[in-house]
Design an enzyme around this catalytic site. Structure first.
Site, PDB file in Angstrom:
ATOM      1  CG  HIS A  39      -5.461  -2.804  -0.529  1.00  0.00           C
ATOM      2  ND1 HIS A  39      -4.616  -2.387  -1.539  1.00  0.00           N
ATOM      3  CD2 HIS A  39      -5.101  -2.079   0.571  1.00  0.00           C
ATOM      4  CE1 HIS A  39      -3.806  -1.453  -1.084  1.00  0.00           C
ATOM      5  NE2 HIS A  39      -4.073  -1.246   0.194  1.00  0.00           N
ATOM      6  CG  ASP A  73      -1.928   1.124   1.257  1.00  0.00           C
ATOM      7  OD1 ASP A  73      -2.912   1.112   0.504  1.00  0.00           O
ATOM      8  OD2 ASP A  73      -1.681   2.057   2.038  1.00  0.00           O
TER       9      ASP A  73
END
Length: 319
Positions: free
Chosen positions: A298, A98
């Site tokens: 994610h 991320d």
């Protein structure tokens, strides 16, 4: 596996670490902590590596300086350079997820003498665009496409953290739910919101913790963000345009080290960062593999710990 505090240049960092051998530095993203890498720290240590996962600047047990100017990409890379030194090492392999992925890519870009190889999870390297600051470009793209406003632009507001701070448990539950691969597609966030609708309002109130998130692990996050708040983490986003101004000297520069990229097939970040996946090899010519993990979302190193561990160990073995 132990947690301890390390004093670096002007910052005290909390790290999770285990193992002996070549150093692998694991950089988390938003809204995460060093403990998001627990499975990787364990696997890397067992395989003969020294794995270290810090709470990054503004997060968890690490210092949280005031002001957006303290969260530039140069500060974030500098923190990692000095952490390597404070650990008694000369160099390492750097892995980021991320927001940690742009930090890892820039570690490799700025200090190839320290960071000898790089792996990015979920977010590909995004070269500096010469036409202007990123937030204006993102706003223009969103408007043309009629998608609504991207949460990154919303996070630019000086008070944007207040809505997240109001109920950290709800904020974290919604964010983990909205970006998880197990969440039904029609309930996952795209990152874009209609005018007048906040990020949290755009996520289902019935959001539940992802299947991989145990109550004890979730409690770690809630405790950390209740104590530290979301202002520091959002300063990473607020520094985006400043980063663009600071990095003109990097215009056109490529990453030369061996590299790995891994992304979940159903990662919502691909809605707005996925365009850079296709051209990644142009900017990272020694990219050894680019892997799309089927069905994953994610939070890939936690959702698919075994697969990510295997990919990292294969990458490290080649080095």
């Amino acid at each position: 596996m132990q947690t301890r505090l390390i004093k670096t240049d002007g910052l005290t960092q909390q790290v999770l670490e285990a193992g002996e051998g070549p150093l692998v530095l694991l950089i988390h993203g938003f809204p995460e902590l060093g403990v998001s890498w627990r499975a990787q720290v364990e696997a890397l240590a067992a395989a003969g590596y020294r794995a270290v996962a810090p709470d990054m600047r503004g997060y968890g047990g690490t210092d949280k300086p005031d002001g957006v100017e303290a969260y530039s990409i140069l500060h974030l890379v500098g923190d990692m350079v000095d952490l390597v030194r404070a650990l008694g090492e000369d160099g390492c392999v750097v892995v980021g997820h991320d927001w940690g992925a742009p930090v890892a890519w820039h570690c490799a870009l700025l200090r190839p003498d320290v960071f000898t190889a790089v792996a990015g999870l979920s977010v590909p390297f995004q070269p500096r665009r010469p036409k202007g600051p990123p937030t204006a470009a993102m706003a223009a793209i969103s408007k043309r496409a009629g998608l609504g406003e991207l949460y990154i632009n919303r996070f630019q507001a000086p008070d944007a953290h207040q809505a997240l701070d109001a109920d950290p448990a709800m904020t974290l539950r919604k964010l983990f739910f909205a970006y998880d691969g197990a969440t039904p597609a029609d309930r996952r966030s795209t990152g874009f919101m209609p005018e007048g609708v906040s990020l949290l309002e755009s996520i289902d109130d019935a959001a539940t913790s992802p299947p991989w998130m145990t109550p004890a692990h979730f409690a770690e996050y809630v405790a950390a963000f209740t104590a530290g708040g979301f202002d520091g983490p959002l300063n990473w986003y607020r520094a985006l345009d400043g980063n663009w101004a600071l990095t003109a000297f990097l215009q056109g520069q490529k990453i030369g080290q061996p590299a790995l990229f891994v992304v979940g097939e159903n990662d919502p970040v691909r809605h707005y960062a996925g365009q850079h996946e296709e051209g990644l090899k142009d900017w990272v010519p020694n990219l050894t593999r680019s892997v799309v993990v089927p069905g994953a979302g994610h939070w890939i190193q936690q959702e698919r710990a075994a697969e990510v561990n295997a990919l990292l160990l294969e990458f490290l073995a080649r080095l």
